[in-house]
Design an enzyme around this catalytic site. Structure first.
Site, PDB file in Angstrom:
ATOM      1  N   GLN A   5     -11.984 -29.445  -1.398  1.00 39.16           N
ATOM      2  CA  GLN A   5     -12.907 -30.406  -1.996  1.00 39.16           C
ATOM      3  C   GLN A   5     -12.215 -31.184  -3.111  1.00 39.16           C
ATOM      4  O   GLN A   5     -11.071 -30.907  -3.472  1.00 39.16           O
ATOM      5  CB  GLN A   5     -14.124 -29.676  -2.559  1.00 39.16           C
ATOM      6  CG  GLN A   5     -13.780 -28.590  -3.575  1.00 39.16           C
ATOM      7  CD  GLN A   5     -14.851 -27.538  -3.700  1.00 39.16           C
ATOM      8  OE1 GLN A   5     -15.987 -27.717  -3.292  1.00 39.16           O
ATOM      9  NE2 GLN A   5     -14.492 -26.400  -4.267  1.00 39.16           N
ATOM     10  N   GLU A  15     -14.003 -16.508  -4.907  1.00 36.84           N
ATOM     11  CA  GLU A  15     -14.025 -17.967  -4.874  1.00 36.84           C
ATOM     12  C   GLU A  15     -13.121 -18.434  -3.736  1.00 36.84           C
ATOM     13  O   GLU A  15     -11.967 -18.016  -3.638  1.00 36.84           O
ATOM     14  CB  GLU A  15     -13.533 -18.547  -6.207  1.00 36.84           C
ATOM     15  CG  GLU A  15     -13.403 -20.060  -6.241  1.00 36.84           C
ATOM     16  CD  GLU A  15     -14.702 -20.780  -5.947  1.00 36.84           C
ATOM     17  OE1 GLU A  15     -14.700 -21.664  -5.066  1.00 36.84           O
ATOM     18  OE2 GLU A  15     -15.723 -20.450  -6.580  1.00 36.84           O
ATOM     19  N   ASP A  45     -13.452 -16.415   1.383  1.00 37.72           N
ATOM     20  CA  ASP A  45     -14.839 -16.712   1.699  1.00 37.72           C
ATOM     21  C   ASP A  45     -15.670 -15.483   1.345  1.00 37.72           C
ATOM     22  O   ASP A  45     -15.244 -14.340   1.576  1.00 37.72           O
ATOM     23  CB  ASP A  45     -14.974 -17.039   3.190  1.00 37.72           C
ATOM     24  CG  ASP A  45     -16.412 -17.163   3.632  1.00 37.72           C
ATOM     25  OD1 ASP A  45     -17.023 -18.219   3.384  1.00 37.72           O
ATOM     26  OD2 ASP A  45     -16.940 -16.179   4.193  1.00 37.72           O
ATOM     27  N   GLY A  46     -16.867 -15.698   0.784  1.00 37.31           N
ATOM     28  CA  GLY A  46     -17.673 -14.574   0.322  1.00 37.31           C
ATOM     29  C   GLY A  46     -18.042 -13.597   1.419  1.00 37.31           C
ATOM     30  O   GLY A  46     -17.971 -12.378   1.246  1.00 37.31           O
ATOM     31  N   ASP A  72     -23.877 -17.325  -5.535  1.00 39.42           N
ATOM     32  CA  ASP A  72     -24.062 -18.649  -6.145  1.00 39.42           C
ATOM     33  C   ASP A  72     -23.019 -19.599  -5.564  1.00 39.42           C
ATOM     34  O   ASP A  72     -22.340 -20.315  -6.290  1.00 39.42           O
ATOM     35  CB  ASP A  72     -23.929 -18.552  -7.664  1.00 39.42           C
ATOM     36  CG  ASP A  72     -24.364 -19.845  -8.352  1.00 39.42           C
ATOM     37  OD1 ASP A  72     -25.298 -20.500  -7.861  1.00 39.42           O
ATOM     38  OD2 ASP A  72     -23.742 -20.208  -9.366  1.00 39.42           O
TER      39      ASP A  72
END
EC number: 2.5.1.16
Length: 519
Positions: free
Chosen positions: A252, A336, A362-363, A380
């Site tokens: 991103q 994260e 990745d969570g 979150d």
């Protein structure tokens, strides 16, 4: 005698020229294939800081590219029949190269005009589509003409026309494959989006100049992307007030913005605030604060194992350390997916000083491999600014979270929703209810943040409020308790699954509802 030797020399050169032309055309279609996919991937990154990178924006990108290519194939085939020569094809490449070179510069102008004349939602969806049409459609349309032209020029025998067409399209596709991997794994992450676009233009203009080498003046066109590169080199990708850091990561576009003494982490279009750091205050007057009362639900003076999925700049972990580190043994795992976010937070927030274990993953993938159980598991994680990743909202994921909670452990999620009647909110609640015995909801702040809790144990609100012995956190506890409700099963809202979880579509609906409510 001299005439016979000249004819003989001409006949010997003819096959050589024909072979050289064939090789050149293969290289041209390969280069065009590289450029098309490089431009497409660069488009997604160029649009992300302003329009985001949701499935709807991606739909605009892919759809526009396919429309442009389809029309290019069709019209290119007609033009090739009328002008079956290399020189005409080279002029088309020149036009494509020049238009590609102008994309970054024109995009800056477009975003300034669009931001003024479009509303929020129109800006995100219609604005991204219009950007694709105005800036990316025409160069890709011209590149779509390359393969039909090359086929028409190379076909001299109908018996081998199928082989010729197939091999040229194979080379074009091979170029697209190379353009995809080269742009995604090397050029964009390590060089930049604008630089990738300029390189694509450079390739196109070089081939066109080489094809017109009898007219050396065309080699000067190569200077266009080079000059524009230096003209735009120092420009911020997206200028905003208080900007102190910006960086494109593989995932991103990241910005750090300073407002007075407060630092904010924003990504992509910047509509969603990802983390806050205030050196003078632990509480940040946002929904992050509400997670701080979770340890009081069950034995606040006992050691706690906490997992944060989506640590961002470390706002929540900083609060937990400040409020609980001196009174209990506190173990925090922080997940994260984007190392670029961690790097920025360590530089401008206080994440580097926090005694927590940071995992780049990745969570859900982290949980699938983890063996530890936690007292508190906070999700979150937001991808593309305002969208919860769909694979973190499904029944299958919540089953994984349940297996990693201790007997009286709590799962906490922040959900953005325009109202209590939100379909997105209610479907997440019902999905949780299909897995956990107890699910709770509490409205927070301005009314579009909702704290969702899930546990196998009944949460004692009264006990939690009495346990809060820190005066700073008592107003936070009151906010969480206010409007607190336990969720009952409701068959009107289908459960989200890995197979079907239209989270982005439901989120876009939330934006519509929010804007309608606001107006």
């Amino acid at each position: 005698m001299k005439k016979k030797n000249a004819l003989k020399s001409k006949k010997e050169k003819a096959p050589q020229n024909k072979k050289a032309r064939r090789i050149f055309l293969y290289l041209v279609v390969f280069g065009a294939g590289v450029s098309v996919l490089a431009i497409e991937l660069a488009a997604s990154r160029l649009l992300a800081p302003y329009f985001g990178s949701s499935i709807f924006v991606w739909g605009n990108i892919i759809g526009t590219i396919l429309i442009a290519l389809s029309l290019g194939y069709w019209i290119g085939g007609k033009l090739a029949d009328q002008h079956p020569n290399v020189e005409y094809l080279m002029y088309l490449l020149i036009a494509a190269g020049i238009l590609t070179s102008l994309i970054p510069l024109l995009f800056q102008l477009y975003t300034k005009l669009a931001a003024v004349n479009f509303s929020f939602l129109t800006f995100l969806i219609a604005g991204s589509f219009l950007a694709m049409i105005l800036l990316f459609f025409f160069p890709v349309f011209l590149l779509g003409m390359v393969s039909p032209f090359a086929i028409r020029i190379m076909i001299s025998d109908l018996k081998s026309s199928g082989k010729t067409a197939g091999s040229l399209y194979a080379f074009s596709t091979l170029g697209s494959i190379v353009g995809t991997f080269l742009s995604a794994f090397i050029l964009i992450p390590f060089w930049g989006t604008k630089e990738t676009i300029y390189l694509s233009a450079l390739i196109l203009l070089f081939f066109s100049a080489w094809g017109l080498k009898k007219k050396p003046v065309f080699f000067l066109l190569i200077l266009i992307p080079i000059v524009l590169y230096f003209v735009t080199k120092g420009d911020n990708i997206k200028s905003v007030a208080g900007l102190i850091y910006e960086k494109e990561s593989p995932y991103q576009f990241i910005q750090i913005i300073k407002k007075d003494k407060r630092y904010e982490l924003r990504v992509n279009d910047g509509w969603g605030l990802q983390s806050i750091y205030d050196p003078n205050s632990i509480l940040v007057n946002s929904y992050y604060d509400d997670y701080s009362v979770l340890p009081y639900f069950e034995h606040p003076n006992r050691a706690k194992d906490v997992l944060l999925i989506g640590v961002g700049g470390g706002t929540i972990s900083r609060q937990y350390l400040a409020f609980f580190q001196d009174r209990i043994s506190l173990n925090i795992d922080a997940v994260e997916i984007d190392p670029g976010v961690i790097k920025a937070a360590q530089q401008y927030f206080d994440l580097a000083q926090q005694p927590i274990s940071i995992h780049i993953s990745d969570g859900r993938a982290f949980l699938e491999k983890a063996n530890q159980r936690y007292d508190i598991l906070i999700v979150d994680a937001y991808s593309q600014q305002i969208y919860i990743p769909f694979h973190l909202t499904t029944r299958e994921f919540f089953n994984v979270t349940k297996s990693h909670l201790k007997e009286k452990g709590i799962l906490a999620i922040n959900v953005n929703a325009a109202s209590r009647d939100s379909e997105l909110l209610n479907r997440i609640l019902q999905t949780l209810k299909s897995v956990y015995a107890h699910v709770y909801l509490s409205p927070l702040g301005e009314g579009y943040n909702w704290l969702v809790l899930a546990s196998e144990s009944n949460l004692d609100l009264g006990g939690m409020k009495q346990s809060v012995d820190n005066p700073i956190l008592q107003p936070v506890a009151n906010e969480v308790i206010s409007g607190f409700e336990e969720i009952k099963a409701d068959s009107r809202y289908p459960v989200l699954t890995d197979n079907k979880a239209p989270v982005e579509l439901l989120t876009e609906k939330e934006i519509f509802d929010y804007l309608f409510k606001k107006s």
